[in-house]
Scaffold this active site. Structure first.
Site, PDB file in Angstrom:
ATOM      1  N   ARG A  49       0.871  -1.182   0.000  1.00 17.36           N
ATOM      2  CA  ARG A  49       0.000   0.000   0.000  1.00 17.36           C
ATOM      3  C   ARG A  49       0.906   1.228   0.000  1.00 17.36           C
ATOM      4  O   ARG A  49       1.801   1.339   0.843  1.00 17.36           O
ATOM      5  CB  ARG A  49      -0.894  -0.021   1.247  1.00 17.36           C
ATOM      6  CG  ARG A  49      -1.771   1.219   1.448  1.00 17.36           C
ATOM      7  CD  ARG A  49      -2.860   1.290   0.402  1.00 17.36           C
ATOM      8  NE  ARG A  49      -3.951   2.153   0.805  1.00 17.36           N
ATOM      9  CZ  ARG A  49      -3.976   3.478   0.703  1.00 17.36           C
ATOM     10  NH1 ARG A  49      -2.923   4.116   0.224  1.00 17.36           N
ATOM     11  NH2 ARG A  49      -5.028   4.159   1.074  1.00 17.36           N
ATOM     12  N   GLU A  57     -11.382   5.170  -5.237  1.00 19.59           N
ATOM     13  CA  GLU A  57     -11.809   3.777  -5.176  1.00 19.59           C
ATOM     14  C   GLU A  57     -12.520   3.370  -6.462  1.00 19.59           C
ATOM     15  O   GLU A  57     -13.005   4.220  -7.218  1.00 19.59           O
ATOM     16  CB  GLU A  57     -12.776   3.587  -3.994  1.00 19.59           C
ATOM     17  CG  GLU A  57     -12.179   3.872  -2.637  1.00 19.59           C
ATOM     18  CD  GLU A  57     -11.272   2.755  -2.168  1.00 19.59           C
ATOM     19  OE1 GLU A  57     -11.220   1.702  -2.829  1.00 19.59           O
ATOM     20  OE2 GLU A  57     -10.611   2.945  -1.129  1.00 19.59           O
ATOM     21  N   ARG A  91      -1.227  -5.478   4.562  1.00 19.36           N
ATOM     22  CA  ARG A  91      -0.362  -4.984   3.488  1.00 19.36           C
ATOM     23  C   ARG A  91       0.772  -4.142   4.064  1.00 19.36           C
ATOM     24  O   ARG A  91       0.579  -3.408   5.028  1.00 19.36           O
ATOM     25  CB  ARG A  91      -1.179  -4.133   2.508  1.00 19.36           C
ATOM     26  CG  ARG A  91      -2.293  -4.883   1.825  1.00 19.36           C
ATOM     27  CD  ARG A  91      -3.148  -3.957   0.963  1.00 19.36           C
ATOM     28  NE  ARG A  91      -3.843  -2.958   1.766  1.00 19.36           N
ATOM     29  CZ  ARG A  91      -4.708  -2.087   1.277  1.00 19.36           C
ATOM     30  NH1 ARG A  91      -4.961  -2.078  -0.019  1.00 19.36           N
ATOM     31  NH2 ARG A  91      -5.310  -1.221   2.065  1.00 19.36           N
TER      32      ARG A  91
END
Length: 315
Positions: A49, A57, A91
């Protein structure tokens, strides 16, 4: 004073020793602020990330442009990741570099990601880049009132409650439609349905070359499948499932994707799993006659024979 200075240096040394830096090749780009890498000698992907930024998004304006920008910056390239931590989804959060290019900063400069101040208050370079992009009306700043992704997620919480990296949903026999949000290789992908389910779909009746068998052919198959279905509306007719994935005949519009991959010589027709599929049989015959892809090599070895011969060497 001397002792204090020594202590500071020791603590600094411990900090830098514990700081993690990854160097790996980008395998997949999920959206405008996350991707997966595979380090040399590894078989498992690591999800990354981007630190200090927040891209639109899926479903938001500029989400596609943000992903395409990140693809240009990192996909299939060697990246250096200065790990800053781990998020709630497991992540690694990182400052990402390709050569001297600071990828996080480039995304903000292009107006395709917001500066995520809440998680990176000290990142003055990102804050300054956002101010410049906004003033120049770049990317999402062309809109009069762009919606911050964190606000969009709050308003669409139900659709986004599934955590990244969690196991995909398993589909039973039947018809499913949605968007292909990730291509894993030349025969597998993730289909995200309108209700937020992530289905792990395998192109039934096909078998693409393995990475260890032929890296170039494996990559060609993956790239072709991405070209055919990634970010597109896909219909999957699931014929059977196991505990990990669903085997399906896949369509984009009128194009039968399974047969198209075989026709291009990028996948083998697996008669064991689709013995009555006339379209796959015909596509395989056509590719073989035209010496397309895998058939350009005399007597190519099928992936299933290769796996059987190398079963003791596979991870």
């Amino acid at each position: 004073m001397k002792h204090i200075l020594t202590l500071i240096l020791v603590l600094f040394g411990l900090y830098t020793a514990n700081a993690e830096t990854l160097t790996a090749k980008c395998k997949h780009v999920f959206d405008g602020d996350s991707f997966a890498v595979i380090a040399e000698g590894e078989t498992e992907e690591t999800e990354i990330r981007l630190y200090g930024i927040d891209a639109p998004e899926k479903g938001q304006d500029y989400a596609k442009q943000a992903r395409e920008k990140l693809i240009k910056l990192v996909r299939n390239k060697q990246v250096r990741i200065e790990v800053q931590g781990v998020d709630d989804y497991g992540r690694k959060i990182g400052k990402v570099y390709v050569g001297k290019t600071y990828v996080n900063l480039e995304m903000v400069k292009a107006g395709l990601a917001w500066y995520y101040e809440h998680h990176a208050k000290e990142a003055k370079d990102l804050k300054k880049a956002q101010a410049k992009a906004r003033k120049a009306q770049k990317g999402l700043w062309k809109d009069e009132s762009p919606i911050n992704p964190k606000d969009w997620r709050r308003d669409h919480a139900t659709a986004h409650e599934k955590k990244a990296g969690s196991p995909p949903d398993i589909a039973t026999e039947g018809n499913y439609s949605g968007i292909c949000t990730k291509v894993k290789d030349g025969e597998e992908f993730i289909l995200t349905t309108a209700d937020g389910k992530e289905l792990h779909i395998y192109l039934n009746g096909t078998d693409a070359p393995e990475q260890e068998q032929d890296a170039a052919a494996c990559k060609a198959a993956e790239d072709a499948l991405a070209e055919l279905i990634l970010n597109k509306e896909v219909r999957a007719v699931v014929q059977k499932s196991d505990t990990r994935r669903s085997y399906a005949a896949v369509y984009v519009g009128d194009t039968y994707i399974n047969a198209e991959m075989v026709r291009r010589g990028l996948s083998w027709y697996s008669s064991l799993h689709a013995p009555d599929d006339a379209a796959l049989k015909a596509a395989n015959k056509e590719a073989k006659a035209a010496k397309q892809g895998i058939w350009a090599t005399p007597n190519p070895e099928s992936p299933w024979n290769w796996r059987k011969r190398n079963q003791n060497k596979l991870p």
